[in-house]
Design a protein around this motif. Structure first.
Motif, mmCIF file in Angstrom:
data_model
loop_
_atom_site.group_PDB
_atom_site.id
_atom_site.type_symbol
_atom_site.label_atom_id
_atom_site.label_comp_id
_atom_site.label_asym_id
_atom_site.label_seq_id
_atom_site.Cartn_x
_atom_site.Cartn_y
_atom_site.Cartn_z
ATOM 1 N N TYR A 37 0.974 -1.665 0.593
ATOM 2 C CA TYR A 37 0.289 -2.249 1.732
ATOM 3 C C TYR A 37 -0.794 -3.257 1.299
ATOM 4 O O TYR A 37 -1.010 -4.269 1.969
ATOM 5 C CB TYR A 37 -0.360 -1.136 2.564
ATOM 6 C CG TYR A 37 -1.041 -1.615 3.819
ATOM 7 C CD1 TYR A 37 -0.269 -1.932 4.952
ATOM 8 C CD2 TYR A 37 -2.418 -1.774 3.881
ATOM 9 C CE1 TYR A 37 -0.882 -2.386 6.100
ATOM 10 C CE2 TYR A 37 -3.043 -2.236 5.024
ATOM 11 C CZ TYR A 37 -2.268 -2.535 6.145
ATOM 12 O OH TYR A 37 -2.881 -3.002 7.285
ATOM 13 N N LEU A 38 -1.477 -2.986 0.187
ATOM 14 C CA LEU A 38 -2.600 -3.820 -0.230
ATOM 15 C C LEU A 38 -2.228 -4.902 -1.253
ATOM 16 O O LEU A 38 -3.093 -5.558 -1.815
ATOM 17 C CB LEU A 38 -3.715 -2.951 -0.820
ATOM 18 C CG LEU A 38 -4.377 -1.976 0.187
ATOM 19 C CD1 LEU A 38 -5.413 -1.126 -0.528
ATOM 20 C CD2 LEU A 38 -5.018 -2.727 1.331
ATOM 21 N N ILE B 294 1.826 8.631 -0.755
ATOM 22 C CA ILE B 294 0.611 7.963 -0.245
ATOM 23 C C ILE B 294 0.181 6.833 -1.181
ATOM 24 O O ILE B 294 -0.146 5.724 -0.745
ATOM 25 C CB ILE B 294 -0.523 8.990 -0.063
ATOM 26 C CG1 ILE B 294 -0.201 9.937 1.097
ATOM 27 C CG2 ILE B 294 -1.860 8.285 0.192
ATOM 28 C CD1 ILE B 294 -1.110 11.148 1.178
ATOM 29 N N LEU B 295 0.165 7.104 -2.474
ATOM 30 C CA LEU B 295 -0.232 6.073 -3.445
ATOM 31 C C LEU B 295 0.729 4.891 -3.418
ATOM 32 O O LEU B 295 0.316 3.728 -3.509
ATOM 33 C CB LEU B 295 -0.303 6.678 -4.851
ATOM 34 C CG LEU B 295 -1.431 7.683 -5.107
ATOM 35 C CD1 LEU B 295 -1.316 8.267 -6.508
ATOM 36 C CD2 LEU B 295 -2.799 7.029 -4.925
ATOM 37 N N TYR C 19 2.497 3.929 -0.838
ATOM 38 C CA TYR C 19 2.285 3.216 0.422
ATOM 39 C C TYR C 19 1.052 2.294 0.331
ATOM 40 O O TYR C 19 1.086 1.138 0.714
ATOM 41 C CB TYR C 19 2.115 4.203 1.582
ATOM 42 C CG TYR C 19 1.716 3.526 2.867
ATOM 43 C CD1 TYR C 19 2.664 2.830 3.625
ATOM 44 C CD2 TYR C 19 0.390 3.551 3.310
ATOM 45 C CE1 TYR C 19 2.294 2.176 4.798
ATOM 46 C CE2 TYR C 19 0.030 2.907 4.477
ATOM 47 C CZ TYR C 19 0.976 2.227 5.223
ATOM 48 O OH TYR C 19 0.605 1.571 6.367
ATOM 49 N N ILE C 20 -0.067 2.872 -0.216
ATOM 50 C CA ILE C 20 -1.293 2.074 -0.344
ATOM 51 C C ILE C 20 -1.079 0.901 -1.285
ATOM 52 O O ILE C 20 -1.501 -0.237 -1.011
ATOM 53 C CB ILE C 20 -2.466 2.957 -0.848
ATOM 54 C CG1 ILE C 20 -2.836 3.997 0.220
ATOM 55 C CG2 ILE C 20 -3.685 2.106 -1.195
ATOM 56 C CD1 ILE C 20 -3.856 5.020 -0.242
#
Length: 324
Positions: A322-323, A315-316, A318-319
């Motif tokens: 993505y950002l 998750i980390l 991916y974030i």
């Protein structure tokens, strides 16, 4: 340093019969005995003869006026603000004569004793005052300033003096004002806030000298939180009644009346400009028992439970990707 009335008169007055007082007791006695003529060395300079004048109670307003540069705001002098001397004056008359100078039109300008003057007007008593000719403006200001040391000025009055110091360029900012006036920066801030408030707002209170910094800060926030038209509406409402707001409050004691006036003013402010209630964003559930989020405009908070180490890393990652 505060100077009480007795010491003030002792400093100002010499002995009767045109002899200088050699000690405090003699100086006090000249004023206490209401000597017909006394000598006063104003500011330690020229000696001037002052004659004791009695102004009849019904003539005090017409025959006398207060020195224009007196730091004390005369509009604030009412029965509550003068309570410390008004009772005694009603019972025993004026204990110490005031000090003033003759004006060209034959009236008297009060340099020391504006509170005694107003007390005599309210109590309908004769006004006693030592009056002299030839007092220049500089010496008049000296007498007025020394006299005001007896009863501390209100925050509003102190603020007005501080504003003048800033306007005259004697100090550059609040920090220098604090040093110049030998007080805290917090007091300077409160005094300047008080001085910026309209008279109509302050006169809603029974005694402006009793208003401390917390009340002044509330009033400042209330008044300057309104638009200019709303400010004018508030002042118009206060001016609409013949009696000041404090006289409409049905409680006893200055402290209680003061608190109630503040509550009423805050209510008036909210009526004119109601508080806008902003709904706080609520937390929402995305996956029951595992993922919830809180969204506030462009901010997002995620709350996740029961995650494995690999899920957290994924998750980390991916974030982060993505950002970018």
């Amino acid at each position: 340093m505060a100077i009480n009335t007795t010491d003030l008169n002792a400093r100002l007055f010499g002995k009767a019969d045109k002899r200088r007082a050699t000690n405090v007791v003699e100086a006090q006695k000249a004023a206490q005995d209401k000597a017909a003529v006394i000598e006063l060395a104003v500011a330690g300079e020229d000696t001037v003869a002052f004659e004791l004048i009695k102004v009849n109670a019904d003539k005090v307003r017409q025959q006398t006026q207060v020195f224009a540069e007196n730091a004390r705001e005369q509009a604030f002098l009412n029965e509550h603000a003068l309570a410390d001397i008004l009772t005694t004056l009603k019972e025993r008359g004026q204990q110490y004569p005031a000090v003033g100078r003759w004006l060209d039109d034959g009236r008297i300008e009060v340099l020391d004793g504006s509170r005694r003057r107003m007390s005599c007007i309210l109590a309908e008593k004769d006004f006693l005052i030592y009056v002299a000719k030839g007092i220049n403006s500089e010496h008049a200001k000296f007498l007025s300033d020394v006299a005001n040391a007896h009863k501390p000025l209100s925050l509003y009055e102190r603020g007005k003096e501080m504003q003048l110091l800033l306007e005259q360029g004697k100090v550059d900012d609040q920090k220098e004002l604090a040093k110049y006036c030998q007080c805290s920066e917090a007091l300077v801030s409160g005094a300047l806030k008080a001085a910026s408030l309209p008279m109509e707002l302050l006169m809603a209170y029974p005694s402006v000298s009793e208003l401390g910094r917390p009340t002044i800060v509330k009033l400042h926030r209330l008044y300057y939180g309104l638009t200019q038209p709303d400010q004018q509406q508030l002042i118009s409402q206060l001016s609409a009644n013949d009696a000041p707001l404090w006289q409409t409050i049905n409680v006893q004691g200055i402290a209680r009346i003061t608190r109630e006036v503040t509550v009423v003013l805050e209510d008036m402010g909210e009526t004119i400009k109601p508080r806008v209630v902003v709904e706080k964003p609520k937390q929402q559930e995305l996956i029951k028992g595992k993922v919830s989020f809180l969204r506030d405009e462009d901010k997002l908070q995620l709350k996740m439970k029961k995650l494995s180490s690999k899920q957290v890393d994924d998750i980390l990652a991916y974030i982060g990707d993505y950002l970018k």
